[in-house]
Every structure is written in structure tokens, then in C-alpha cells.
Design an enzyme around this catalytic site. Structure first.
Site, mmCIF file in Angstrom:
data_model
loop_
_atom_site.group_PDB
_atom_site.id
_atom_site.type_symbol
_atom_site.label_atom_id
_atom_site.label_comp_id
_atom_site.label_asym_id
_atom_site.label_seq_id
_atom_site.Cartn_x
_atom_site.Cartn_y
_atom_site.Cartn_z
ATOM 1 N N PRO A 1 -53.745 -54.788 -36.005
ATOM 2 C CA PRO A 1 -53.728 -55.952 -36.894
ATOM 3 C C PRO A 1 -52.619 -56.926 -36.495
ATOM 4 O O PRO A 1 -51.517 -56.515 -36.124
ATOM 5 C CB PRO A 1 -53.462 -55.322 -38.269
ATOM 6 C CG PRO A 1 -53.976 -53.919 -38.146
ATOM 7 C CD PRO A 1 -53.674 -53.521 -36.737
ATOM 8 N N GLU A 2 -52.935 -58.211 -36.565
ATOM 9 C CA GLU A 2 -51.959 -59.231 -36.173
ATOM 10 C C GLU A 2 -51.406 -59.907 -37.420
ATOM 11 O O GLU A 2 -51.732 -59.539 -38.541
ATOM 12 C CB GLU A 2 -52.619 -60.193 -35.190
ATOM 13 C CG GLU A 2 -53.251 -59.422 -34.041
ATOM 14 C CD GLU A 2 -53.609 -60.252 -32.825
ATOM 15 O OE1 GLU A 2 -53.104 -61.384 -32.679
ATOM 16 O OE2 GLU A 2 -54.396 -59.761 -31.997
ATOM 17 N N LYS B 1 -45.655 -58.177 -38.364
ATOM 18 C CA LYS B 1 -46.686 -57.160 -38.547
ATOM 19 C C LYS B 1 -46.231 -56.046 -39.483
ATOM 20 O O LYS B 1 -46.891 -55.006 -39.578
ATOM 21 C CB LYS B 1 -47.077 -56.579 -37.185
ATOM 22 C CG LYS B 1 -47.605 -57.612 -36.201
ATOM 23 C CD LYS B 1 -47.915 -56.960 -34.870
ATOM 24 C CE LYS B 1 -48.299 -57.989 -33.829
ATOM 25 N NZ LYS B 1 -48.602 -57.361 -32.523
ATOM 26 N N ASN C 1 -52.640 -58.988 -29.485
ATOM 27 C CA ASN C 1 -53.379 -59.161 -28.244
ATOM 28 C C ASN C 1 -54.451 -60.247 -28.327
ATOM 29 O O ASN C 1 -54.719 -60.949 -27.353
ATOM 30 C CB ASN C 1 -54.003 -57.827 -27.837
ATOM 31 C CG ASN C 1 -54.063 -57.666 -26.338
ATOM 32 O OD1 ASN C 1 -53.149 -58.079 -25.633
ATOM 33 N ND2 ASN C 1 -55.130 -57.077 -25.844
ATOM 34 N N ARG D 1 -53.800 -52.804 -23.312
ATOM 35 C CA ARG D 1 -53.663 -54.226 -23.629
ATOM 36 C C ARG D 1 -54.791 -54.978 -22.944
ATOM 37 O O ARG D 1 -54.575 -55.681 -21.961
ATOM 38 C CB ARG D 1 -52.306 -54.754 -23.151
ATOM 39 C CG ARG D 1 -51.097 -54.158 -23.844
ATOM 40 C CD ARG D 1 -50.978 -54.642 -25.266
ATOM 41 N NE ARG D 1 -49.693 -54.264 -25.860
ATOM 42 C CZ ARG D 1 -49.431 -54.313 -27.153
ATOM 43 N NH1 ARG D 1 -50.366 -54.737 -27.994
ATOM 44 N NH2 ARG D 1 -48.257 -53.958 -27.629
#
Length: 280
Positions: free
Chosen positions: A2-3, A51, A165, A250
Site C-alpha cells: 500500500p502506498e 505509509k 512502486n 520491485r
């Protein structure tokens, strides 16, 4: 993972459900806090910091949590069946007279004195969705190591807090630079726009159920998740490679026509950077 926008939404849901109410149930299912009991205390507020989530309760205590890849907070009415996962994945339960918040698969959960919150989040750079946002400081942080790749600099929460990401890939596309371009090689005019552009993207999505950077329905993201489909702008096939030190996946997407700068050759193994790791 989660961003910043997703965590901001989680904080708002928890705040709306718990703030101003007395806890009638408290169950922290981690060994260190197994005997801690917050029952009878009023929840003061729930806030996001990058975050990280900070649930502040009466008596000068803060419950700090981080979702990382798989964690989530769910809010249920007291007569509602819990649907966030199996019971063994529950790490915390906070209940009031009409709502219950359940934290699933939380890899980080700690009870702190509110006065000591900086121990958990003091390393973070300016928060893109927070009251401490400072674009000049964020840009200065990003340029501290001009040889570092743009993608890794954006993910380092010590520079600016909230980018993950997905936004890394989308920002690099909108800036016309590959994620492997040294951040110091980003043209000055584009570097100057970076903080405001990042903030614009997260602010636009913090109230949306589906994240979008394109403004196009059904085509929500420019490059993230699109390989090997064509670029929405030029039609070139979007490419995919890994970026980072290999400590975690990533997946990194970019358009080789729209974005300039170094990039892995097609079919090359994941790139690695052993000198540093992204700080959450």
C-alpha cells in the site's frame, strides 16, 4: 505494498469509526503486548504518516502499525461477519459500542508513548499528504546523492514519504526518465516539477476507490502493470524489469521510447544495488 494514498484512506476509515469513542474491546495479538489492555480508553485520532498508521488513545499512548505488502485494517459493524482473512492472521482488535477495527497480517505493530512517536516515524522525509509537506526539502533530499537512481531515490521514505512502486513507475514516466537514470542527471526543469507532480498524483487519488494517473477510464495507469502491452502515449511495448538490491521484488515498468536514460537490456537478470536499501 500500500502506498501513501491507500494508507491515508485506511487512516480516515479508522478515524471515522473509532475517534471520540471508548474502547470496549482491546486485543493485541503479538507476544510483546499480549497483556496490554486499552479497554476503557478513548480513541483520540488516527493519522497516517507516509505509509505508517498512528492510532492515538487516551493516556498518552499510540498504536503504531505498518501494512507493508499484505497487511490491512478492516472496519466492521458489531453484527457483521469479519472477512479480512483467517483468525490466525489477526494481529489486533479494537472495538467500540458500534464498530470493530481488525488488523490483519500486520508485520509492524507496537504500542508507544505518544511523546515517543518520532522513534517510529522520525526518520521519514516530508509527507506528501501530511501537514509537514515541504517540496523544497523533499527535492533537496532527493538530490543528496546525485548518483543514485531516480527510482530508488523516490522509494526511499527518508527523502519524501508516501511513494511506492506504482507511483515510482508512473512519476518516472510522466517525467520522461527511466527509473535507472541517476537522479542528478534529471534535467533541472523536470526535477523542479517532481515534488509538486508527486503531491498532485497522491492528492488526486486519496479519495478514489481506483487509483488513476491517466484520467482515462479503463486505462488507469500509464505504464505500471502494462508490460508487454503498448504504451498509451506512443504505442511502444512497455517493458518490465526488477530494480533494487534484490532484498524484495520491485517490478519496474517503463516505456523505452517515452523515457530516456539507462535501463536493463531485454532479458537481463534483475539489477541489484548492494550499497543501500529503501527505508520504509
Amino acid at each position: 505494498m500500500p502506498e501513501g494514498d491507500t494508507v491515508w484512506q485506511a487512516a480516515r476509515r479508522l478515524h471515522d469509526a473509532l475517534a471520540g469513542k471508548v474502547l470496549t474491546r482491546s486485543d493485541l495479538r503479538v507476544p510483546k503486548y499480549a497483556t496490554a489492555d486499552l479497554t476503557g480508553r478513548t480513541v483520540l485520532d488516527v493519522a497516517s504518516r507516509g505509509k505508517h498508521l498512528l492510532t492515538r488513545v487516551e493516556g498518552g499512548l499510540t498504536l503504531h502499525s505498518h501494512l507493508r505488502m499484505d497487511g490491512s485494517w478492516k472496519v466492521f459493524a458489531n453484527d457483521q461477519r469479519w472477512t479480512g482473512g483467517p483468525a490466525h492472521q489477526i494481529r489486533v482488535i479494537l472495538g467500540t459500542h458500534d464498530r470493530t477495527a481488525v488488523g490483519y497480517r500486520l508485520p509492524v505493530l507496537e504500542l508507544l508513548r505518544t511523546a515517543d512517536e518520532q522513534q517510529a516515524v522520525g526518520h521519514l522525509g516530508p509527507d506528501l499528504l501530511g501537514p509537514d509537506w515541504n517540496p523544497e526539502q523533499a527535492l533537496a533530499n532527493l538530490l543528496t546523492d546525485p548518483t543514485r537512481s531516480l527510482g530508488e531515490a523516490l522509494l526511499d521514505q527518508r527523502n519524501l514519504a508516501g511513494i511506492g512502486n506504482v507511483y515510482k513507475c508512473e512519476l518516472c514516466f510522466l517525467l520522461g526518465a527511466t527509473p535507472w537514470l541517476p537522479v542528478g542527471a534529471l534535467p533541472a526543469d523536470r526535477a523542479a516539477k517532481l515534488p509538486a507532480l508527486a503531491k498532485k498524483l497522491l492528492e488526486a487519488n486519496r479519495d478514489r476507490p481506483v487509483r488513476s494517473t491517466t484520467g482515462r477510464r479503463g486505462q488507469d495507469l500509464f505504464v505500471y502493470g502494462r508490460a508487454p502491452r503498448p504504451c498509451l502515449r506512443c504505442g511502444t511495448r512497455v517493458r518490465l524489469a526488477d530494480q533494487g538490491d534484490g532484498s524484495r521484488e520491485r517490478p519496474t515498468y517503463w516505456c523505452p521510447a517515452c523515457q530516456t536514460g539507462p535501463a536493463p537490456a531485454p532479458g537481463s537478470p534483475p539489477t541489484r544495488r548492494l550499497r543501500s536499501r529503501t527505508t520504509r
